[in-house]
Design a protein around this motif. Structure first.
Motif, PDB file in Angstrom:
ATOM      1  N   ARG A  14     -48.968  21.288  64.483  1.00  0.00           N
ATOM      2  CA  ARG A  14     -50.258  20.447  64.077  1.00  0.00           C
ATOM      3  C   ARG A  14     -49.576  19.597  62.253  1.00  0.00           C
ATOM      4  N   ILE A  15     -49.073  19.223  61.537  1.00  0.00           N
ATOM      5  CA  ILE A  15     -48.710  18.227  61.323  1.00  0.00           C
ATOM      6  C   ILE A  15     -48.792  17.110  61.626  1.00  0.00           C
ATOM      7  N   LEU A  16     -47.596  17.295  63.109  1.00  0.00           N
ATOM      8  CA  LEU A  16     -47.449  15.690  64.285  1.00  0.00           C
ATOM      9  C   LEU A  16     -48.925  15.746  65.040  1.00  0.00           C
ATOM     10  N   ASP A  17     -49.863  16.399  64.976  1.00  0.00           N
ATOM     11  CA  ASP A  17     -51.112  16.102  65.057  1.00  0.00           C
ATOM     12  C   ASP A  17     -52.345  15.696  64.299  1.00  0.00           C
ATOM     13  N   ALA A  18     -51.952  15.950  62.821  1.00  0.00           N
ATOM     14  CA  ALA A  18     -52.807  15.220  61.612  1.00  0.00           C
ATOM     15  C   ALA A  18     -51.802  14.179  62.128  1.00  0.00           C
ATOM     16  N   MET A  19     -50.736  13.628  61.960  1.00  0.00           N
ATOM     17  CA  MET A  19     -50.194  11.798  62.109  1.00  0.00           C
ATOM     18  C   MET A  19     -50.975  11.133  62.967  1.00  0.00           C
ATOM     19  N   LEU A  20     -50.597  11.866  64.570  1.00  0.00           N
ATOM     20  CA  LEU A  20     -51.242  10.965  65.260  1.00  0.00           C
ATOM     21  C   LEU A  20     -51.900  10.652  65.012  1.00  0.00           C
ATOM     22  N   ALA A  21     -53.224  11.731  64.203  1.00  0.00           N
ATOM     23  CA  ALA A  21     -54.880  11.829  64.556  1.00  0.00           C
ATOM     24  C   ALA A  21     -54.726  10.218  63.737  1.00  0.00           C
ATOM     25  N   ASP A  39     -55.123  17.189  56.688  1.00  0.00           N
ATOM     26  CA  ASP A  39     -55.799  18.203  57.545  1.00  0.00           C
ATOM     27  C   ASP A  39     -55.065  18.399  58.327  1.00  0.00           C
ATOM     28  N   ALA A  40     -53.936  18.997  58.199  1.00  0.00           N
ATOM     29  CA  ALA A  40     -53.305  20.407  59.021  1.00  0.00           C
ATOM     30  C   ALA A  40     -53.012  21.603  58.144  1.00  0.00           C
ATOM     31  N   GLN A  41     -53.689  21.084  56.568  1.00  0.00           N
ATOM     32  CA  GLN A  41     -53.706  23.025  56.385  1.00  0.00           C
ATOM     33  C   GLN A  41     -52.649  23.399  56.014  1.00  0.00           C
ATOM     34  N   ARG A  50     -40.088  19.820  56.596  1.00  0.00           N
ATOM     35  CA  ARG A  50     -40.141  19.634  57.741  1.00  0.00           C
ATOM     36  C   ARG A  50     -39.253  18.071  58.261  1.00  0.00           C
ATOM     37  N   PHE A  51     -40.398  17.292  57.845  1.00  0.00           N
ATOM     38  CA  PHE A  51     -40.183  16.026  58.570  1.00  0.00           C
ATOM     39  C   PHE A  51     -39.782  14.886  57.497  1.00  0.00           C
ATOM     40  N   LEU A  57     -41.901  11.718  59.642  1.00  0.00           N
ATOM     41  CA  LEU A  57     -42.792  12.305  60.192  1.00  0.00           C
ATOM     42  C   LEU A  57     -43.174  11.012  61.644  1.00  0.00           C
ATOM     43  N   MET A  58     -43.579  10.246  60.680  1.00  0.00           N
ATOM     44  CA  MET A  58     -43.678   9.104  61.969  1.00  0.00           C
ATOM     45  C   MET A  58     -43.167   8.945  63.145  1.00  0.00           C
ATOM     46  N   VAL A  59     -42.139   9.012  62.864  1.00  0.00           N
ATOM     47  CA  VAL A  59     -40.712   9.345  64.310  1.00  0.00           C
ATOM     48  C   VAL A  59     -40.929  10.269  65.053  1.00  0.00           C
ATOM     49  N   ALA A  60     -40.780  11.282  64.088  1.00  0.00           N
ATOM     50  CA  ALA A  60     -40.926  12.720  65.361  1.00  0.00           C
ATOM     51  C   ALA A  60     -42.780  12.487  65.702  1.00  0.00           C
TER      52      ALA A  60
END
Length: 208
Positions: A14-21, A39-41, A50-51, A57-60
């Motif tokens: 969810r965190i990765l998806d939120a950052m991608l969006a 966004d990721a709640q 986590r990152f 987070l961007m690299v992940a």
């Protein structure tokens, strides 16, 4: 896998998806971890734990998406250039804008330039493998033809045709085929000569 591990995995996604969006819609420098966390709640501390922060987070995100891109590209196993180009255009319709944005902003994120290089190396290797039996055998000519094929199949060429040229996806396929056709030899297991009216090297109709 335990329920706790599965929950942690879903949270990470969810965190990765939120950052991608956020990255798809905003310059990297304008993205705030507070917004990504909301966004990721989750809390900002969860994201950092986590990152390691925004750059981590961007690299992940890019590492995950690069893996998905490679997986999708490896499914294109057809020896027919027209089929390859159709799949490539579909791929760029999904990922092209993000790929180009990542390259444009890579210098802003520690660790991202190395991933950008990995992506470019993969693209060259993919072109080499996909068109292996259609490239000249001779060394210097083969190297030049491969470089041209790589340029034709690049996301930048897709963007120029799609955005600047205003072409629909199907028209982009045709345009790429017309650019690629003069660069490719006939398959080495097939005769080079064709009767008038037969399809050309990329499956397009022969010139009238």
């Amino acid at each position: 896998m335990s329920a706790r591990a599965e929950s942690a995995g879903r949270t990470g996604e969810r965190i990765l998806d939120a950052m991608l969006a956020r990255f798809a819609d905003s310059p990297y420098e304008h993205i705030r971890l507070d917004d990504v966390a909301a966004d990721a709640q989750v809390t900002v501390q969860t994201v950092i734990r986590r990152f390691g922060g925004k750059s981590g987070l961007m690299v992940a995100v890019v590492e995950r998406e690069l893996g998905r891109i490679v997986e999708a590209r490896e499914l294109v196993a057809s020896p027919q250039p027209d089929v390859v180009l159709a799949e490539l255009v579909r791929h760029y319709e999904r990922y092209g804008a993000l790929i180009l944005k990542m390259y444009a902003e890579a210098s802003l994120v520690p660790g991202l330039p190395e991933l950008a290089v990995r992506g470019r190396v993969y693209h060259v290797d993919w072109c080499r493998r996909v068109f292996a039996d259609r490239l000249p055998v001779e060394g210097s000519l083969r190297a030049r033809r491969l470089a041209q094929v790589v340029a034709v199949c690049d996301a930048t060429t897709w963007r120029i045709l799609r955005a600047d040229g205003g072409l629909a996806p199907a028209e982009v396929e045709v345009a790429l085929a017309e650019l690629l056709d003069p660069l490719l030899d006939a398959p080495r297991d097939q005769p080079h000569d064709r009767a008038p009216g037969q399809t050309g090297r990329t499956g397009q109709a022969g010139a009238s």
